[in-house]
Write a protein that holds these residues in place. Sequence first.
Motif, PDB file in Angstrom:
ATOM      1  N   GLU A 116       0.842  -1.203   0.000  1.00  0.00           N
ATOM      2  CA  GLU A 116       0.000   0.000   0.000  1.00  0.00           C
ATOM      3  C   GLU A 116       0.880   1.257   0.000  1.00  0.00           C
ATOM      4  OE1 GLU A 116      -3.224   0.557  -0.275  1.00  0.00           O
ATOM      5  OE2 GLU A 116      -3.843  -1.541  -0.329  1.00  0.00           O
ATOM      6  N   LEU A 117       1.921   1.217   0.819  1.00  0.00           N
ATOM      7  CA  LEU A 117       2.826   2.367   0.951  1.00  0.00           C
ATOM      8  C   LEU A 117       3.465   2.730  -0.386  1.00  0.00           C
ATOM      9  CD1 LEU A 117       4.093   4.271   3.139  1.00  0.00           C
ATOM     10  CD2 LEU A 117       5.931   2.604   3.360  1.00  0.00           C
ATOM     11  N   VAL A 118       3.835   1.715  -1.188  1.00  0.00           N
ATOM     12  CA  VAL A 118       4.487   1.989  -2.473  1.00  0.00           C
ATOM     13  C   VAL A 118       3.500   2.027  -3.639  1.00  0.00           C
ATOM     14  CG1 VAL A 118       6.710   1.076  -1.699  1.00  0.00           C
ATOM     15  CG2 VAL A 118       5.131  -0.439  -2.926  1.00  0.00           C
ATOM     16  N   GLY A 119       2.192   1.983  -3.309  1.00  0.00           N
ATOM     17  CA  GLY A 119       1.174   2.236  -4.335  1.00  0.00           C
ATOM     18  C   GLY A 119       0.792   1.051  -5.203  1.00  0.00           C
ATOM     19  N   ILE A 120       1.044  -0.193  -4.736  1.00  0.00           N
ATOM     20  CA  ILE A 120       0.629  -1.371  -5.529  1.00  0.00           C
ATOM     21  C   ILE A 120      -0.050  -2.405  -4.628  1.00  0.00           C
ATOM     22  CG2 ILE A 120       2.187  -1.217  -7.525  1.00  0.00           C
ATOM     23  CD1 ILE A 120       4.121  -3.070  -5.988  1.00  0.00           C
ATOM     24  N   GLY A 121      -0.936  -1.918  -3.775  1.00  0.00           N
ATOM     25  CA  GLY A 121      -1.657  -2.807  -2.861  1.00  0.00           C
ATOM     26  C   GLY A 121      -2.469  -3.871  -3.572  1.00  0.00           C
ATOM     27  N   ASP A 122      -2.815  -3.623  -4.843  1.00  0.00           N
ATOM     28  CA  ASP A 122      -3.633  -4.583  -5.601  1.00  0.00           C
ATOM     29  C   ASP A 122      -2.802  -5.687  -6.260  1.00  0.00           C
ATOM     30  OD1 ASP A 122      -2.430  -2.683  -7.253  1.00  0.00           O
ATOM     31  OD2 ASP A 122      -3.968  -2.846  -8.798  1.00  0.00           O
ATOM     32  N   LYS A 123      -1.475  -5.664  -6.074  1.00  0.00           N
ATOM     33  CA  LYS A 123      -0.604  -6.628  -6.777  1.00  0.00           C
ATOM     34  C   LYS A 123      -0.049  -7.722  -5.845  1.00  0.00           C
ATOM     35  CE  LYS A 123      -0.854  -4.510 -10.731  1.00  0.00           C
ATOM     36  NZ  LYS A 123      -1.619  -5.104 -11.823  1.00  0.00           N
ATOM     37  N   ALA A 124      -0.656  -7.879  -4.677  1.00  0.00           N
ATOM     38  CA  ALA A 124      -0.113  -8.820  -3.688  1.00  0.00           C
ATOM     39  C   ALA A 124      -0.014 -10.250  -4.225  1.00  0.00           C
ATOM     40  CB  ALA A 124      -0.959  -8.797  -2.421  1.00  0.00           C
ATOM     41  N   GLU A 125      -0.927 -10.646  -5.104  1.00  0.00           N
ATOM     42  CA  GLU A 125      -0.938 -12.032  -5.601  1.00  0.00           C
ATOM     43  C   GLU A 125      -0.156 -12.202  -6.902  1.00  0.00           C
ATOM     44  OE1 GLU A 125      -2.230 -14.425  -3.685  1.00  0.00           O
ATOM     45  OE2 GLU A 125      -2.718 -12.826  -2.266  1.00  0.00           O
ATOM     46  N   ALA A 126       0.415 -11.123  -7.430  1.00  0.00           N
ATOM     47  CA  ALA A 126       1.081 -11.196  -8.740  1.00  0.00           C
ATOM     48  C   ALA A 126       2.507 -11.736  -8.591  1.00  0.00           C
ATOM     49  CB  ALA A 126       1.125  -9.812  -9.373  1.00  0.00           C
ATOM     50  N   TYR A 127       2.988 -12.408  -9.650  1.00  0.00           N
ATOM     51  CA  TYR A 127       4.380 -12.851  -9.723  1.00  0.00           C
ATOM     52  C   TYR A 127       5.202 -11.793 -10.470  1.00  0.00           C
ATOM     53  CZ  TYR A 127       3.331 -17.444  -7.860  1.00  0.00           C
ATOM     54  OH  TYR A 127       2.966 -18.454  -7.023  1.00  0.00           O
ATOM     55  N   PRO A 128       6.532 -11.782 -10.250  1.00  0.00           N
ATOM     56  CA  PRO A 128       7.363 -10.752 -10.898  1.00  0.00           C
ATOM     57  C   PRO A 128       7.127 -10.621 -12.404  1.00  0.00           C
ATOM     58  CG  PRO A 128       8.673 -11.928  -9.277  1.00  0.00           C
ATOM     59  CD  PRO A 128       7.328 -12.614  -9.315  1.00  0.00           C
ATOM     60  N   LYS A 129       6.974 -11.760 -13.100  1.00  0.00           N
ATOM     61  CA  LYS A 129       6.842 -11.691 -14.565  1.00  0.00           C
ATOM     62  C   LYS A 129       5.539 -11.027 -15.010  1.00  0.00           C
ATOM     63  CE  LYS A 129       5.024 -16.400 -15.298  1.00  0.00           C
ATOM     64  NZ  LYS A 129       5.017 -16.930 -13.917  1.00  0.00           N
ATOM     65  N   GLN A 130       4.598 -10.870 -14.081  1.00  0.00           N
ATOM     66  CA  GLN A 130       3.312 -10.247 -14.426  1.00  0.00           C
ATOM     67  C   GLN A 130       3.324  -8.728 -14.203  1.00  0.00           C
ATOM     68  OE1 GLN A 130       1.300 -12.831 -11.584  1.00  0.00           O
ATOM     69  NE2 GLN A 130       0.143 -13.781 -13.246  1.00  0.00           N
ATOM     70  N   LEU A 131       4.451  -8.186 -13.754  1.00  0.00           N
ATOM     71  CA  LEU A 131       4.509  -6.761 -13.408  1.00  0.00           C
ATOM     72  C   LEU A 131       5.284  -5.961 -14.451  1.00  0.00           C
ATOM     73  CD1 LEU A 131       5.473  -7.106  -9.617  1.00  0.00           C
ATOM     74  CD2 LEU A 131       3.178  -6.775 -10.562  1.00  0.00           C
ATOM     75  N   SER A 132       4.941  -4.684 -14.578  1.00  0.00           N
ATOM     76  CA  SER A 132       5.699  -3.768 -15.442  1.00  0.00           C
ATOM     77  C   SER A 132       7.000  -3.379 -14.735  1.00  0.00           C
ATOM     78  CB  SER A 132       4.882  -2.506 -15.704  1.00  0.00           C
ATOM     79  OG  SER A 132       4.779  -1.741 -14.503  1.00  0.00           O
ATOM     80  N   GLY A 133       7.907  -2.718 -15.462  1.00  0.00           N
ATOM     81  CA  GLY A 133       9.176  -2.277 -14.882  1.00  0.00           C
ATOM     82  C   GLY A 133       8.974  -1.386 -13.662  1.00  0.00           C
ATOM     83  N   GLY A 134       8.063  -0.438 -13.784  1.00  0.00           N
ATOM     84  CA  GLY A 134       7.800   0.478 -12.666  1.00  0.00           C
ATOM     85  C   GLY A 134       7.224  -0.247 -11.458  1.00  0.00           C
ATOM     86  N   GLN A 135       6.329  -1.223 -11.718  1.00  0.00           N
ATOM     87  CA  GLN A 135       5.747  -2.004 -10.612  1.00  0.00           C
ATOM     88  C   GLN A 135       6.815  -2.869  -9.941  1.00  0.00           C
ATOM     89  OE1 GLN A 135       2.701  -3.903 -12.938  1.00  0.00           O
ATOM     90  NE2 GLN A 135       1.130  -2.422 -12.351  1.00  0.00           N
ATOM     91  N   LYS A 136       7.709  -3.436 -10.759  1.00  0.00           N
ATOM     92  CA  LYS A 136       8.801  -4.249 -10.197  1.00  0.00           C
ATOM     93  C   LYS A 136       9.691  -3.399  -9.279  1.00  0.00           C
ATOM     94  CE  LYS A 136       9.209  -7.664 -13.890  1.00  0.00           C
ATOM     95  NZ  LYS A 136       9.950  -8.090 -15.081  1.00  0.00           N
ATOM     96  N   GLN A 137       9.980  -2.171  -9.722  1.00  0.00           N
ATOM     97  CA  GLN A 137      10.829  -1.314  -8.889  1.00  0.00           C
ATOM     98  C   GLN A 137      10.102  -0.930  -7.601  1.00  0.00           C
ATOM     99  OE1 GLN A 137      13.706  -1.091  -8.010  1.00  0.00           O
ATOM    100  NE2 GLN A 137      14.751   0.034  -9.636  1.00  0.00           N
ATOM    101  N   ARG A 138       8.788  -0.781  -7.657  1.00  0.00           N
ATOM    102  CA  ARG A 138       8.017  -0.499  -6.437  1.00  0.00           C
ATOM    103  C   ARG A 138       8.087  -1.684  -5.465  1.00  0.00           C
ATOM    104  NH1 ARG A 138       4.176   3.928  -6.770  1.00  0.00           N
ATOM    105  NH2 ARG A 138       4.539   5.003  -8.744  1.00  0.00           N
ATOM    106  N   VAL A 139       8.027  -2.907  -6.014  1.00  0.00           N
ATOM    107  CA  VAL A 139       8.180  -4.101  -5.164  1.00  0.00           C
ATOM    108  C   VAL A 139       9.573  -4.115  -4.538  1.00  0.00           C
ATOM    109  CG1 VAL A 139       8.267  -6.628  -5.107  1.00  0.00           C
ATOM    110  CG2 VAL A 139       6.532  -5.484  -6.487  1.00  0.00           C
TER     111      VAL A 139
END
Length: 225
Positions: A116-139
């Motif tokens: 939630e703090l890094v703005g991707i609270g909806d991606k908790a169930e996602a695997y790295p390969k399912q994320l964009s570059g920006g989302q990966k850096q947020r993780v």
Amino acid sequence: MIELTHISKNFASGGRTVHAVQDVSLSIGKGEIFGIIGFSGAGKSTLVRCINLLERPTSGSVTVDGKEMTALSARELRQARKKIGMIFQHFNLMPSLRGSGLSGEQIADKVHRLLELVGIGDKAEAYPKQLSGGQKQRVAIARALANDPNVLLCDEATSALDPQTTKAILRLLKDLNEKLGITVVIITHEMAVVKEICDRVAVMEHGRVVEQGEVFNVFADPRQE
């Protein structure tokens, strides 16, 4: 928060000595966003790795939050490193992480809060390969914050991202700095990154700091070419 005193780092390479960092002294205040800029090969990444002793300096001392890092035992160093988060150009994500010492419930709660703090609270169930570059850096940023660090080291953390995503990640880092009071050190070769969020900057060339000061002053009235 960070005191580097006469740091030098040499490497042996093909029978010769490479002076990657030469006699660098820097003082970085608590809660500051400090930039270290320079061309590729200037010694920036080696210097930042001396802060958490991923690279042990050949000479000089490193003090972080009052602890003289080079004087710590292996066990003390492991503990001290937990308070220094680090993010990289390549996200280095893994499908799962273990070994935090927290219960399953505590981990789930912490993961939820960090995402939630890094703005991707909806991606908790996602695997790295399912994320964009920006989302990966947020993780990667969320992972770096997992031990509640006092210091966040960012080594070319935006250079693999497009300009729009870079801006969003820099906004996030600024936001975390303000919300958590965390000290941020940003290594970059991009002037725009420093201009966007840094309070002060050190300019490195051939392993030395050739100039440092307030960002506005260094950019408006540079002493070095």
